[in-house]
Design an enzyme around this catalytic site. Structure first.
Site, PDB file in Angstrom:
ATOM      1  N   SER A   1       0.848  -1.191   0.000  1.00  0.00           N
ATOM      2  CA  SER A   1       0.000   0.000   0.000  1.00  0.00           C
ATOM      3  C   SER A   1       0.881   1.236   0.000  1.00  0.00           C
ATOM      4  O   SER A   1       2.028   1.199   0.452  1.00  0.00           O
ATOM      5  CB  SER A   1      -0.866   0.003   1.266  1.00  0.00           C
ATOM      6  OG  SER A   1      -1.517   1.241   1.424  1.00  0.00           O
TER       7      SER A   1
ATOM      8  N   TYR B   1      -1.724  -0.957  10.212  1.00  0.00           N
ATOM      9  CA  TYR B   1      -1.852  -1.216   8.769  1.00  0.00           C
ATOM     10  C   TYR B   1      -0.599  -0.760   8.037  1.00  0.00           C
ATOM     11  O   TYR B   1      -0.028  -1.501   7.235  1.00  0.00           O
ATOM     12  CB  TYR B   1      -3.093  -0.489   8.227  1.00  0.00           C
ATOM     13  CG  TYR B   1      -3.368  -0.751   6.763  1.00  0.00           C
ATOM     14  CD1 TYR B   1      -3.951  -1.953   6.357  1.00  0.00           C
ATOM     15  CD2 TYR B   1      -3.052   0.198   5.790  1.00  0.00           C
ATOM     16  CE1 TYR B   1      -4.204  -2.197   5.016  1.00  0.00           C
ATOM     17  CE2 TYR B   1      -3.305  -0.045   4.450  1.00  0.00           C
ATOM     18  CZ  TYR B   1      -3.885  -1.238   4.067  1.00  0.00           C
ATOM     19  OH  TYR B   1      -4.137  -1.484   2.741  1.00  0.00           O
TER      20      TYR B   1
HETATM   21  N1  LIG Z   1      -8.652  -0.682  -1.720  1.00  0.00           N
HETATM   22  C1  LIG Z   1      -7.625   0.139  -1.480  1.00  0.00           C
HETATM   23  O1  LIG Z   1      -7.736   1.387  -1.522  1.00  0.00           O
HETATM   24  C2  LIG Z   1      -6.272  -0.435  -1.164  1.00  0.00           C
HETATM   25  C3  LIG Z   1      -5.196   0.469  -1.054  1.00  0.00           C
HETATM   26  C4  LIG Z   1      -3.936  -0.030  -0.774  1.00  0.00           C
HETATM   27  C5  LIG Z   1      -3.748  -1.377  -0.603  1.00  0.00           C
HETATM   28  N2  LIG Z   1      -4.806  -2.236  -0.700  1.00  0.00           N
HETATM   29  C6  LIG Z   1      -4.558  -3.657  -0.492  1.00  0.00           C
HETATM   30  O2  LIG Z   1      -5.080  -4.377  -1.573  1.00  0.00           O
HETATM   31  C7  LIG Z   1      -5.446  -5.678  -1.143  1.00  0.00           C
HETATM   32  C8  LIG Z   1      -6.855  -5.984  -1.609  1.00  0.00           C
HETATM   33  O3  LIG Z   1      -7.710  -5.021  -0.995  1.00  0.00           O
HETATM   34  P1  LIG Z   1      -9.203  -4.750  -1.507  1.00  0.00           P
HETATM   35  O4  LIG Z   1      -9.394  -3.289  -1.449  1.00  0.00           O
HETATM   36  O5  LIG Z   1      -9.482  -5.481  -2.754  1.00  0.00           O
HETATM   37  O6  LIG Z   1     -10.015  -5.365  -0.271  1.00  0.00           O
HETATM   38  P2  LIG Z   1     -11.365  -6.221  -0.186  1.00  0.00           P
HETATM   39  O7  LIG Z   1     -12.302  -5.853  -1.269  1.00  0.00           O
HETATM   40  O8  LIG Z   1     -11.788  -6.098   1.231  1.00  0.00           O
HETATM   41  O9  LIG Z   1     -10.867  -7.714  -0.473  1.00  0.00           O
HETATM   42  C9  LIG Z   1     -10.022  -8.379   0.426  1.00  0.00           C
HETATM   43  C10 LIG Z   1      -9.904  -9.809  -0.025  1.00  0.00           C
HETATM   44  O10 LIG Z   1      -8.996 -10.480   0.863  1.00  0.00           O
HETATM   45  C11 LIG Z   1      -9.639 -11.651   1.364  1.00  0.00           C
HETATM   46  N3  LIG Z   1      -9.128 -11.914   2.702  1.00  0.00           N
HETATM   47  C12 LIG Z   1      -9.173 -11.092   3.763  1.00  0.00           C
HETATM   48  N4  LIG Z   1      -8.643 -11.710   4.838  1.00  0.00           N
HETATM   49  C13 LIG Z   1      -8.243 -12.940   4.415  1.00  0.00           C
HETATM   50  C14 LIG Z   1      -7.642 -14.036   5.049  1.00  0.00           C
HETATM   51  N5  LIG Z   1      -7.332 -14.001   6.343  1.00  0.00           N
HETATM   52  N6  LIG Z   1      -7.372 -15.143   4.313  1.00  0.00           N
HETATM   53  C15 LIG Z   1      -7.696 -15.191   2.999  1.00  0.00           C
HETATM   54  N7  LIG Z   1      -8.266 -14.188   2.346  1.00  0.00           N
HETATM   55  C16 LIG Z   1      -8.546 -13.066   3.052  1.00  0.00           C
HETATM   56  C17 LIG Z   1     -11.120 -11.325   1.334  1.00  0.00           C
HETATM   57  O11 LIG Z   1     -11.949 -12.480   1.303  1.00  0.00           O
HETATM   58  P3  LIG Z   1     -12.506 -13.209   2.622  1.00  0.00           P
HETATM   59  O12 LIG Z   1     -12.963 -12.136   3.554  1.00  0.00           O
HETATM   60  O13 LIG Z   1     -13.588 -14.113   2.129  1.00  0.00           O
HETATM   61  O14 LIG Z   1     -11.365 -13.990   3.170  1.00  0.00           O
HETATM   62  C18 LIG Z   1     -11.207 -10.583   0.018  1.00  0.00           C
HETATM   63  O15 LIG Z   1     -11.231 -11.493  -1.048  1.00  0.00           O
HETATM   64  C19 LIG Z   1      -5.255  -5.691   0.375  1.00  0.00           C
HETATM   65  O16 LIG Z   1      -4.006  -6.263   0.711  1.00  0.00           O
HETATM   66  C20 LIG Z   1      -5.245  -4.215   0.728  1.00  0.00           C
HETATM   67  O17 LIG Z   1      -4.553  -3.949   1.933  1.00  0.00           O
HETATM   68  C21 LIG Z   1      -6.056  -1.797  -0.980  1.00  0.00           C
END
Ligand SMILES: NC(=O)c1ccc[n+]([C@@H]2O[C@H](COP(=O)([O-])OP(=O)(O)OC[C@H]3O[C@@H](n4cnc5c(N)ncnc54)[C@H](OP(=O)(O)O)[C@@H]3O)[C@@H](O)[C@H]2O)c1
Length: 261
Positions: free
Chosen positions: A145, A158
């Site tokens: 991130s 985080y």
């Molecule tokens: N969205 C943003 O603005 C942003 C910015 C910077 C970085 N990121 C990073 O990008 C990545 C994806 O984020 P996103 O925004 O797409 O989030 P999201 O829509 O909340 O999706 C998160 C995914 O991770 C899975 N997950 C969570 N905990 C897990 C666990 N313990 N074991 C296996 N799977 C798990 C969830 O499925 P289940 O709950 O079913 O397990 C879901 O598929 C993350 O690492 C996040 O920190 C996102």
């Protein structure tokens, strides 16, 4: 680089689901074969996505597992490499923002976040290292991130977890130099997904999830080392790492809402 055997965690939602769809669409358009390994805890959403992607011609293996579970993820990784005959791309994308109770003296939510955001990445990446070294090819990607570039108030755990991911992947890249295997980190700014839908502070330079995935897959093709997007965040990154703490304290999004993530 051919990316026809792709293992992806956090695949049931947001960036992960959009990336799975993007690789399936690209393979379908090019008449190429694609084998996907999809990981998340929730089996129902994963199966729905798998069904959709099989309809587009992909071979899809679903692994409902918690990335914090070292043995379960190793089992999934080895099963995938066995079924697909190797792996070209692994994306350790699963991650969470969990409200922490630092001021209340409760370490348990931070421990849980570290287990998912840091150990979950190492659990996903490491089992594929021997396979890729034997192949002399492959790309290992961790999704960190923008918050990983600098510790931020209001999202202390985080940003620390995402900083650890950058450091791990930087070291791994050097460790694997000359093997044909590339380790890289992608650092998104704000992307519109269920993770950010719950945030109630301003999100500068918010990017649509499909646009984010297009930028990410191009970065993977280029074998970048560390890729921060969008470009505004990439520029800001340099200022962020050099800024004095008082400025970070006053300007970080969500800084005044301590303990929100
Ligand atoms: N969205 C943003 O603005 C942003 C910015 C910077 C970085 N990121 C990073 O990008 C990545 C994806 O984020 P996103 O925004 O797409 O989030 P999201 O829509 O909340 O999706 C998160 C995914 O991770 C899975 N997950 C969570 N905990 C897990 C666990 N313990 N074991 C296996 N799977 C798990 C969830 O499925 P289940 O709950 O079913 O397990 C879901 O598929 C993350 O690492 C996040 O920190 C996102």
């Amino acid at each position: 680089m051919k990316s026809n055997r792709v293992f992806l965690t956090g695949a049931s939602s947001g960036i992960g689901a959009a990336m799975a769809r993007a690789y399936a669409a690209k393979a379908a358009a090019g008449g190429a074969s694609l084998t996907l390994g999809l990981v998340a805890r929730g089996a129902v959403k994963l199966e729905e996505l798998a069904k959709e992607l099989r309809g587009r011609g992909a071979t899809v293996h679903v692994y409902a597992a918690d990335v914090a579970d070292t043995e379960a993820i190793k089992k999934a990784a080895l099963a995938f490499a066995d079924a697909a005959g190797g792996a070209d791309l692994v994306v350790a994308n699963a991650g969470v923002g969990i409200p922490s109770a630092l001021r209340e003296g409760d370490a348990s939510s931070v421990a849980k976040l570290m287990q998912i955001n840091v150990i979950g990445v190492t659990n996903t990446i490491i089992p594929f290292v021997p396979t890729m070294i034997a192949q002399k090819s492959g790309v290992l990607v961790a999704v960190s991130s923008m918050a990983g570039h600098r510790a931020l108030p209001g999202r202390v755990a985080y940003s620390a977890s995402k900083g650890a991911v950058i450091a791990f992947m930087d070291g791994l890249r050097m460790e694997l130099h000359g093997t044909g295997v590339h380790a890289m980190t992608i650092c998104p700014g704000f992307v519109k997904t269920p993770m950010t839908d719950v945030l109630d502070h301003k999100m500068p330079f918010l990017v649509d999830v499909d646009e984010a995935v297009a930028l990410m897959t191009r970065s993977i093709e280029r074998h970048d080392d560390t890729y921060t997007f969008p470009w505004q965040m990439r520029l800001l990154r340099h200022a962020l790492v050099r800024a004095p703490e008082w400025l970070v304290r006053l300007t970080a999004p969500g800084a005044r809402k301590a303990g929100t993530i």
